[in-house]
Design an enzyme around this catalytic site. Structure first.
Site, mmCIF file in Angstrom:
data_model
loop_
_atom_site.group_PDB
_atom_site.id
_atom_site.type_symbol
_atom_site.label_atom_id
_atom_site.label_comp_id
_atom_site.label_asym_id
_atom_site.label_seq_id
_atom_site.Cartn_x
_atom_site.Cartn_y
_atom_site.Cartn_z
ATOM 1 C CE LYS A 104 -71.616 -61.681 -130.908
ATOM 2 N NZ LYS A 104 -72.698 -60.913 -130.225
ATOM 3 N N PRO B 112 -65.436 -53.864 -134.648
ATOM 4 C CG PRO B 112 -67.292 -52.543 -135.180
ATOM 5 C CD PRO B 112 -66.646 -53.859 -135.492
ATOM 6 C CB ALA C 113 -66.257 -52.284 -126.280
ATOM 7 N N GLY C 114 -68.113 -53.542 -129.250
ATOM 8 C CA GLY C 114 -69.225 -53.132 -130.090
ATOM 9 C C GLY C 114 -70.357 -54.135 -130.176
ATOM 10 N N GLY D 266 -63.398 -59.601 -129.652
ATOM 11 C CA GLY D 266 -62.485 -60.222 -128.696
ATOM 12 C C GLY D 266 -62.617 -61.734 -128.674
ATOM 13 C CG ASP E 294 -70.443 -63.974 -127.946
ATOM 14 O OD1 ASP E 294 -71.476 -64.661 -127.805
ATOM 15 O OD2 ASP E 294 -70.426 -62.737 -127.854
#
Length: 309
Positions: free
Chosen positions: A17, A103, A105-106, A111, A145
């Site tokens: 997202k 990505p 930790a982007g 996750g 999220d």
């Protein structure tokens, strides 16, 4: 017997997202912040396959660097499977295979997409038959999220971002994502925002008492107007992310000087999202960024949420 007939698992695809708007309220006593955000699911997907097992196990591969992805209970996808099992009384386990494209930790919710995909996949594999409302409630317990990754499309999130209302978005918006191999910690970015608000009240607006999504964002989404949306993009976490990673500011400036209508830090970063007026413009921007030595990915939105494939 065909390969299709031999496959006994369930495969689910869930999207990453972009937060096209993110207003962050003050730090609360429980350590969280009230949010108002406009999410858009984009065509960068996580693929999750679950198969029956006696234990809960996880394997991660992908087109992105997955070396920092845990394969134990720190992984949100594994926690999602265990939560569903505990809530439904399922006494078996599951093996989870994740192929990542979002990505790590982007700031793009990879996750969370994994966790949403696991909820849908395990519900189907185990035949637990939960309703959409029940899955949403479990998703909200896992992270802010995760509920959006279940639904996809375009939505307004309030509270911690998990109180969702669909937002009408006409047409298709073209984005170019520039990931970064060095991730950013979401708690660190929020902490930096809190510190800056406290120490530099003249430089940065005070936290709103009740965060709200700007009406211009809703009008732009409803009109399907990329230029209008570009003028309304906002992320309260951006300044904090750029203070922690000042190198990102140069990439933002470069993209905006080379064809992007606007650029912003995606969520808590460090991925950057550039909005283009057309698919042709997005491809041109992608090529320009790549020639300058940046990885660049052309995606579009909105797309569907977690879905069995």
């Amino acid at each position: 017997m065909t390969l299709v007939e031999e496959f006994t698992g369930v495969r689910v695809r869930a999207p990453g997202k972009i937060n096209v708007f993110l207003e962050v309220g003050a730090l609360q006593a429980d350590g969280y912040h009230e949010l108002a955000t406009a999410f858009q699911a984009v065509s960068l997907f996580e693929d999750v396959v679950v198969t029956a097992s006696d234990d809960f196990t996880l394997a991660v591969t992908g087109t992105v660097d997955t070396s920092g992805v845990p394969e134990d209970d720190r992984n949100l996808a594994l926690r999602a499977a265990k939560l569903l099992a505990a809530e439904t009384g399922y006494d078996g386990g599951v093996h989870i295979d994740i192929r990542k494209e979002v990505p790590v930790a982007g700031g793009m919710g990879g996750g969370s997409a994994d966790a949403a995909a696991v909820l849908v996949a395990c519900d189907a594999l185990w035949g637990t038959g939960l309703s959409s409302r029940q899955l949403h409630a479990l998703a909200a317990r896992l992270g802010a999220d995760v509920p959006f990754a279940l639904k996809g499309g375009t939505a307004i999130g309030t509270g911690r971002g998990d109180d969702l209302k669909p937002a009408l978005a006409r047409g298709r918006f073209e984005w170019v994502i520039v990931p970064n191999p060095e991730g950013l910690s979401t708690p660190s970015v929020y902490g930096e925002l809190d510190r800056h608000r406290e120490q530099h009240p003249v430089d940065i607006p005070a936290a709103p008492e009740t965060p709200d999504v700007d009406a211009d964002v809703l009008h732009a989404l409803r009109a399907g107007d990329a230029r209008m949306l570009a003028a309304a993009l906002r992320n309260d976490l951006q300044a904090a992310a750029l203070r922690l990673r000042p190198d990102l500011a140069e990439v933002l400036e470069f993209g905006e000087a080379n064809g992007a209508l606007a650029g912003l830090v995606s969520g808590s970063g460090p991925s950057l999202a550039f909005l283009a007026e057309s698919a042709e413009d997005a491809r041109g921007l992608q090529q320009t960024l790549e020639r300058a030595g940046h990885e660049a990915i052309h995606v579009h939105g909105p797309v569907h949420g977690a879905r069995i494939v």
